[in-house]
Design an enzyme around this catalytic site. Sequence first.
Site, PDB file in Angstrom:
ATOM      1  N   ASN A 157       0.868  -1.178   0.000  1.00  7.61           N
ATOM      2  CA  ASN A 157       0.000   0.000   0.000  1.00  7.61           C
ATOM      3  C   ASN A 157       0.904   1.226   0.000  1.00  7.61           C
ATOM      4  O   ASN A 157       1.493   1.553   1.021  1.00  7.61           O
ATOM      5  CB  ASN A 157      -0.888  -0.049   1.262  1.00  7.61           C
ATOM      6  N   LYS A 183       0.116   4.261  -0.199  1.00 10.10           N
ATOM      7  CA  LYS A 183      -0.525   5.449   0.389  1.00 10.10           C
ATOM      8  C   LYS A 183      -0.292   6.660  -0.516  1.00 10.10           C
ATOM      9  O   LYS A 183      -0.211   6.484  -1.734  1.00 10.10           O
ATOM     10  CB  LYS A 183      -0.034   5.655   1.826  1.00 10.10           C
ATOM     11  N   HIS A 201      -9.711   0.958   4.599  1.00 11.98           N
ATOM     12  CA  HIS A 201      -8.459   1.167   5.332  1.00 11.98           C
ATOM     13  C   HIS A 201      -8.709   2.126   6.495  1.00 11.98           C
ATOM     14  O   HIS A 201      -9.509   3.058   6.385  1.00 11.98           O
ATOM     15  CB  HIS A 201      -7.396   1.736   4.382  1.00 11.98           C
ATOM     16  N   GLU A 254      -7.166   4.563   7.580  1.00 11.21           N
ATOM     17  CA  GLU A 254      -6.961   5.992   7.292  1.00 11.21           C
ATOM     18  C   GLU A 254      -8.186   6.575   6.584  1.00 11.21           C
ATOM     19  O   GLU A 254      -8.492   7.753   6.754  1.00 11.21           O
ATOM     20  CB  GLU A 254      -5.665   6.175   6.482  1.00 11.21           C
ATOM     21  N   GLU A 258      -5.871  -5.159  10.295  1.00  9.09           N
ATOM     22  CA  GLU A 258      -4.835  -4.181  10.593  1.00  9.09           C
ATOM     23  C   GLU A 258      -5.182  -3.478  11.911  1.00  9.09           C
ATOM     24  O   GLU A 258      -5.993  -2.536  11.913  1.00  9.09           O
ATOM     25  CB  GLU A 258      -4.746  -3.137   9.481  1.00  9.09           C
ATOM     26  N   GLY A 279       1.956   2.085  10.943  1.00 11.69           N
ATOM     27  CA  GLY A 279       2.912   3.177  10.843  1.00 11.69           C
ATOM     28  C   GLY A 279       3.537   3.582  12.166  1.00 11.69           C
ATOM     29  O   GLY A 279       4.191   4.621  12.259  1.00 11.69           O
ATOM     30  N   SER A 289       2.940  -2.248  10.547  1.00 14.79           N
ATOM     31  CA  SER A 289       4.391  -2.304  10.827  1.00 14.79           C
ATOM     32  C   SER A 289       5.003  -3.670  10.521  1.00 14.79           C
ATOM     33  O   SER A 289       5.887  -4.128  11.238  1.00 14.79           O
ATOM     34  CB  SER A 289       4.676  -1.870  12.265  1.00 14.79           C
TER      35      SER A 289
HETATM   36  P1  PGA Z   1       2.454   0.116   7.793  1.00 15.21           P
HETATM   37  O1  PGA Z   1       1.027   0.338   7.075  1.00 15.21           O
HETATM   38  O2  PGA Z   1       3.020  -1.167   7.224  1.00 15.21           O
HETATM   39  O3  PGA Z   1       3.256   1.326   7.401  1.00 15.21           O
HETATM   40  O4  PGA Z   1       2.196   0.028   9.248  1.00 15.21           O
HETATM   41  C1  PGA Z   1       0.168  -0.738   6.804  1.00 15.21           C
HETATM   42  C2  PGA Z   1      -1.076  -0.207   6.155  1.00 15.21           C
HETATM   43  O5  PGA Z   1      -1.529   0.879   6.531  1.00 15.21           O
HETATM   44  O6  PGA Z   1      -1.667  -0.842   5.252  1.00 15.21           O
END
Ligand code: PGA
Length: 252
Positions: free
Chosen positions: A9, A11, A97, A99, A169, A175, A215
């Site tokens: 992803n 982003k 997601h 976000e 997740e 993140g 992460s």
């Molecule tokens: P990350 O993000 O691996 O940076 O924690 C995962 C995601 O948001 O899909």
Amino acid sequence: MRKKIVAGNWKMNMDLAEGLKFAGSIDKYFKEKPSGKALVILCTPFIHLAGASEILKHGKVALGAQNCASEASGAYTGEVSAWMVKSTGAEYVLIGHSERRTFYHEDDKLLNKKTLLAINSGLKVIFCCGEVLNEREAGKHFLIVRRQLEEGLFSLSEEQMDMIVIAYEPVWAIGTGLTATPDQAQEMHKYIRDLVKEKYGNDCAKKLPILYGGSCKPSNATEIFSKPDVDGGLIGGAALKKEDFAAIVEAI
Ligand code: PGA
């Protein structure tokens, strides 16, 4: 055997030239060093989709978007429909997601609408779910994930469930550098598979890929992916570095 998947992803990162160059280098990498059992998917920003689709079309890496509109077409300035995504050659779309849920206030009902539109447009959906930190601390994580799946996903028919990949997740791990322990991931993945089994039966539950995200990196991927109900990962930060992303794919 369930499909193993590692999805990157991106982003909101990389301009058009950077993104296409990076897609090219990922494509080349997996042509030279096939990903074996794992299906690799790149979920790029909208602007990269058409170009990346051309780059990836003769290779092994699949393409997805990170979102789509909740309406099919019409006067929705600034939106990109599921059908438009599909027309670029993309096969997947991320829906729900954290976000999107947090910053754009997308609720279960809206996500259900997006999921149905995406499936009806021929896209496979990587449906994301997961609890925030205070929900986990209050012991409500199973309840939250259950609600997200029941309201976002479980209106689908069993046939439509073939178009679904679930990504668990935990929001507190995205993140942040914090990861769920392999046991915490396994516990939730098993819970999700049991919910799907209850609703759609054993066959459907057995073939449903459930990815872990939050992460995930080369140093923890092997252990997390070794759990029986973890079928791969949804990778954010580490998907922006070819070496890290490749190492995570190799961990499968
Ligand atoms: P990350 O993000 O691996 O940076 O924690 C995962 C995601 O948001 O899909």
